[in-house]
Design an enzyme around this catalytic site. Structure first.
Site, short mmCIF file in Angstrom:
data_model
loop_
_atom_site.label_atom_id
_atom_site.label_comp_id
_atom_site.label_asym_id
_atom_site.label_seq_id
_atom_site.Cartn_x
_atom_site.Cartn_y
_atom_site.Cartn_z
N HIS A 1 19.40 18.07 32.06
CA HIS A 1 18.29 17.70 32.93
C HIS A 1 18.04 16.21 32.99
O HIS A 1 16.95 15.78 33.35
CB HIS A 1 17.01 18.46 32.49
CG HIS A 1 17.15 19.94 32.65
ND1 HIS A 1 16.37 20.84 31.97
CD2 HIS A 1 18.02 20.68 33.37
CE1 HIS A 1 16.72 22.07 32.30
NE2 HIS A 1 17.73 22.01 33.13
N SER B 1 12.71 28.39 25.89
CA SER B 1 12.19 29.68 26.35
C SER B 1 13.22 30.41 27.20
O SER B 1 13.01 31.56 27.58
CB SER B 1 10.92 29.45 27.18
OG SER B 1 11.24 28.60 28.29
N1 APR Z 1 10.61 24.76 16.75
C1 APR Z 1 11.41 25.51 17.55
N2 APR Z 1 11.03 26.01 18.74
C2 APR Z 1 9.75 25.77 19.12
C3 APR Z 1 8.85 25.01 18.35
C4 APR Z 1 9.34 24.49 17.12
N3 APR Z 1 8.55 23.75 16.31
N4 APR Z 1 7.67 24.95 19.03
C5 APR Z 1 7.83 25.65 20.17
N5 APR Z 1 9.08 26.17 20.23
C6 APR Z 1 9.70 26.98 21.27
C7 APR Z 1 8.74 27.80 22.10
O1 APR Z 1 8.47 29.04 21.44
C8 APR Z 1 9.55 28.00 23.37
O2 APR Z 1 10.41 29.12 23.27
O3 APR Z 1 10.33 26.11 22.17
C9 APR Z 1 10.40 26.73 23.45
C10 APR Z 1 9.90 25.74 24.48
O4 APR Z 1 10.05 26.33 25.74
P1 APR Z 1 9.70 25.46 27.02
O5 APR Z 1 8.41 24.73 26.81
O6 APR Z 1 9.86 26.37 28.20
O7 APR Z 1 10.82 24.34 27.05
P2 APR Z 1 12.30 24.48 27.61
O8 APR Z 1 12.81 25.87 27.38
O9 APR Z 1 13.07 23.34 27.05
O10 APR Z 1 12.10 24.24 29.19
C11 APR Z 1 13.30 24.19 29.94
O11 APR Z 1 12.03 23.55 31.87
O12 APR Z 1 10.26 22.29 32.48
C12 APR Z 1 11.62 22.38 32.56
O13 APR Z 1 13.25 20.71 32.74
C13 APR Z 1 12.25 21.19 31.90
O14 APR Z 1 14.06 21.11 30.33
C14 APR Z 1 12.86 21.79 30.64
C15 APR Z 1 13.13 23.21 31.05
#
Ligand code: APR
Length: 230
Positions: free
Chosen positions: A106, A173
């Site tokens: 990204h 996620s």
């Molecule tokens: N350690 C591990 N995982 C964690 C922690 C932690 N301390 N805290 C939260 N999480 C997990 C959450 O449970 C969730 O499953 O990290 C995940 C974060 O998910 P999102 O906020 O959806 O982030 P991500 O999956 O990276 O989003 C993907 O979406 O918004 C767009 O481009 C953006 O790259 C991003 C993409």
């Protein structure tokens, strides 16, 4: 013996303990604005200043953050394995921890580019303001992939996933495509791990789920992988 290949798919969760907010953690809001409204070509057309402010804030936070034990554990795995980190994150924490092969699906917040030519990329450590121009005279924009835009690094990521001997998903996620589809390219026989304190139901039952934070779970999985090679 050919170095066994560990392929990692990381998301915002791996950087959470470094102080960088996840996307869906705060209900996906930034200053009350849905991230999807800001990180989109529509948001850019509607309000360049708001989008630049959003990324200026995130760039400052990234520069103030430090890699955590999860980033370090992935770097240390390179002593025993070939490691490819495929990240959805736009921070540089994997690189700063010392990982030597990182694919940013990204984009990267510490780079900027022409808003007309996506190959015209420069380093960007400071703020981008309305009126800041790229060499082609267009408004400078963050070198990040917005919702609905192409994901040029996807082909490289797919090639890496196809050659995984072990696959580790950390802190995502798995809600965003095409990134989430990478798990479909991993060879059936490759052991798959998922590290997340609140694992999403999307990972199929073939995953070894480690319900833990990244800084606790990734070192644990790393030592399991080493034990498999001992
Ligand atoms: N350690 C591990 N995982 C964690 C922690 C932690 N301390 N805290 C939260 N999480 C997990 C959450 O449970 C969730 O499953 O990290 C995940 C974060 O998910 P999102 O906020 O959806 O982030 P991500 O999956 O990276 O989003 C993907 O979406 O918004 C767009 O481009 C953006 O790259 C991003 C993409």
């Amino acid at each position: 013996m050919r170095d066994r290949h560990v392929v990692v798919l990381s998301g915002a969760g791996i950087s959470a303990e470094s102080g960088l907010a996840t996307f869906r953690g705060a209900g996906g809001l930034w200053e009350g604005v849905p991230v999807a409204q800001v990180a989109t070509p529509e948001g850019w057309r509607r309000d360049v200043g708001q989008v630049l402010r959003f990324y200026n804030e995130r760039r400052k936070a990234v520069r103030a953050a430090q890699p955590n034990a999860a980033h370090a554990a992935l770097k240390d795995l390179e002593a025993v394995f070939r490691v490819t980190v495929i990240t959805q994150n736009i921070d540089d924490l994997h690189e700063r921890a010392g990982s030597s092969r990182v694919i940013h699906l990204h984009g990267e917040i510490l780079k900027a580019r022409s808003s007309r030519d996506d190959t015209m990329i420069t380093e960007c450590l400071g703020d981008i303001e309305p009126g800041d121009r790229a060499a082609d005279g267009s408004q400078l924009r963050p070198h990040v992939v917005w919702f609905g835009e192409a994901v040029p690094m996807m082909d490289r990521a797919i090639e890496a996933a196809k050659t995984a001997d072990f696959f580790l998903v950390v802190g995502t996620s798995l809600e965003v495509y095409p990134a989430a589809s990478l798990i479909d390219y991993v060879p059936q026989e490759a052991p798959k791990f998922l590290v997340d304190p609140m694992p999403s139901g999307l990972a199929d039952e073939s995953f070894h789920v480690v319900q833990a934070s990244a800084s606790e779970g990734v070192p644990r999985v790393a030592s399991q992988l080493r034990a498999m090679m001992a």
